[in-house]
Design an enzyme around this catalytic site. Structure first.
Site, PDB file in Angstrom:
ATOM      1  N   GLU A  38       0.839  -1.204   0.000  1.00 14.36           N
ATOM      2  CA  GLU A  38       0.000   0.000   0.000  1.00 14.36           C
ATOM      3  C   GLU A  38       0.873   1.253   0.000  1.00 14.36           C
ATOM      4  O   GLU A  38       0.616   2.210  -0.747  1.00 14.36           O
ATOM      5  CB  GLU A  38      -0.903  -0.016   1.235  1.00 14.36           C
ATOM      6  CG  GLU A  38      -1.714   1.254   1.431  1.00 14.36           C
ATOM      7  CD  GLU A  38      -2.106   1.453   2.883  1.00 14.36           C
ATOM      8  OE1 GLU A  38      -2.316   2.611   3.274  1.00 14.36           O
ATOM      9  OE2 GLU A  38      -2.185   0.459   3.626  1.00 14.36           O
ATOM     10  N   ASP A  86       0.870   3.866  -3.224  1.00 14.36           N
ATOM     11  CA  ASP A  86       0.514   5.281  -3.076  1.00 14.36           C
ATOM     12  C   ASP A  86       1.534   6.162  -3.787  1.00 14.36           C
ATOM     13  O   ASP A  86       1.173   7.131  -4.469  1.00 14.36           O
ATOM     14  CB  ASP A  86       0.442   5.628  -1.587  1.00 14.36           C
ATOM     15  CG  ASP A  86       0.124   7.095  -1.355  1.00 14.36           C
ATOM     16  OD1 ASP A  86      -0.988   7.524  -1.691  1.00 14.36           O
ATOM     17  OD2 ASP A  86       1.007   7.815  -0.848  1.00 14.36           O
ATOM     18  N   GLU A 100      -4.365   0.512  -3.785  1.00 12.29           N
ATOM     19  CA  GLU A 100      -2.960   0.928  -3.845  1.00 12.29           C
ATOM     20  C   GLU A 100      -2.021  -0.267  -3.754  1.00 12.29           C
ATOM     21  O   GLU A 100      -0.984  -0.305  -4.432  1.00 12.29           O
ATOM     22  CB  GLU A 100      -2.674   1.933  -2.728  1.00 12.29           C
ATOM     23  CG  GLU A 100      -3.407   3.255  -2.918  1.00 12.29           C
ATOM     24  CD  GLU A 100      -3.162   4.250  -1.807  1.00 12.29           C
ATOM     25  OE1 GLU A 100      -3.290   5.457  -2.060  1.00 12.29           O
ATOM     26  OE2 GLU A 100      -2.842   3.820  -0.678  1.00 12.29           O
TER      27      GLU A 100
END
Length: 239
Positions: A49, A53, A124
């Site tokens: 994640e 991002d 993400e």
């Protein structure tokens, strides 16, 4: 690491919805595994994640920079803030049915609705997994299919202007300081108050504005300051 039949089913369904076959099946499993469903955090999707991002922000920024050469930094930032956001990631997660393929613990799995933040984070982590498994081409294709179409919508409909943010940039550029907002007055009953606020920069006090909340009044004060400094036209009055 052993992949259970249920996890394998979800992974296969995920690949079908993404239109992509993972070479590294363990990577896909990790991308779909929330911390609640992992033996420990290092085998959950938290690290992916984090990486996803960064990838999303970089690719969208590059795309906006190349696609809109006449847009100023502030305009590009506002568009990016809408596209690269939890709300947008969650919307894409719902579109892909991520709630049906995310691997979670029994506690979260027993809930009628999986929290939006978990679904948003999964988008993400999947993006990072696509990048690691298929390179930049796979990641960019995913972003192109699911994120960039939203840019056209945002550009056509416009992004709500944040006059405080815009005024802060101007104040730092012109006065080398940050503006402050002074509450001058308030009126009305408790359930329907209005607030009178002025913006102040380097001892310069600008015309005050009214608002139904302190935040709204500060936005109006920032707007009036921007008008006074000639940064925006008075016709750009916020609704």
């Amino acid at each position: 690491m052993v992949i259970s039949p249920e996890a394998a089913r979800k992974m296969k369904l995920c690949e079908k919805r993404l239109g992509y076959r993972f070479q590294d099946q363990q990577l896909l499993k990790t991308a779909l595994t929330h911390t609640s469903g992992a033996a420990h955090k290092l085998v959950s999707n938290e690290r992916l994640e984090f990486f996803g991002d960064a990838i999303l922000g970089q690719v969208v920024s590059e795309w906006l920079f190349c696609e809109y050469p006449n847009y100023l930094e502030g305009e590009l930032t506002r568009i990016k803030s809408v596209i690269v956001s939890r709300k947008t990631c969650a919307a894409i997660a719902y579109k892909l049915g991520v709630e049906e393929i995310i691997i979670v613990g029994k506690g979260i799995g027993s809930q009628s609705v999986i929290p939006e933040s978990i679904l948003s984070n999964a988008i993400e982590s999947l993006l990072a997994a696509l990048y690691l498994d298929g390179g930049g081409v796979a990641a960019r294709e995913f972003i192109s299919n699911h994120f960039t179409p939203l840019v056209t919508l945002v550009v056509s409909e416009g992004v709500p202007t944040n006059f405080k943010s815009q005024f802060q940039q101007v104040a730092q550029r012109e006065f080398k300081t940050t503006p402050i907002y002074e509450l001058l007055d308030e009126r009305g009953p408790d359930h329907q108050k209005e607030f009178h606020v002025s913006a102040v920069v380097d001892d310069q006090v600008f015309d005050p504005g009214w608002g139904k909340s302190k935040k709204e009044a500060e936005q109006m004060a920032a707007y009036l300051a921007l008008v006074a400094l000639g940064e925006i036209e008075e016709s750009n009055l916020p609704e």
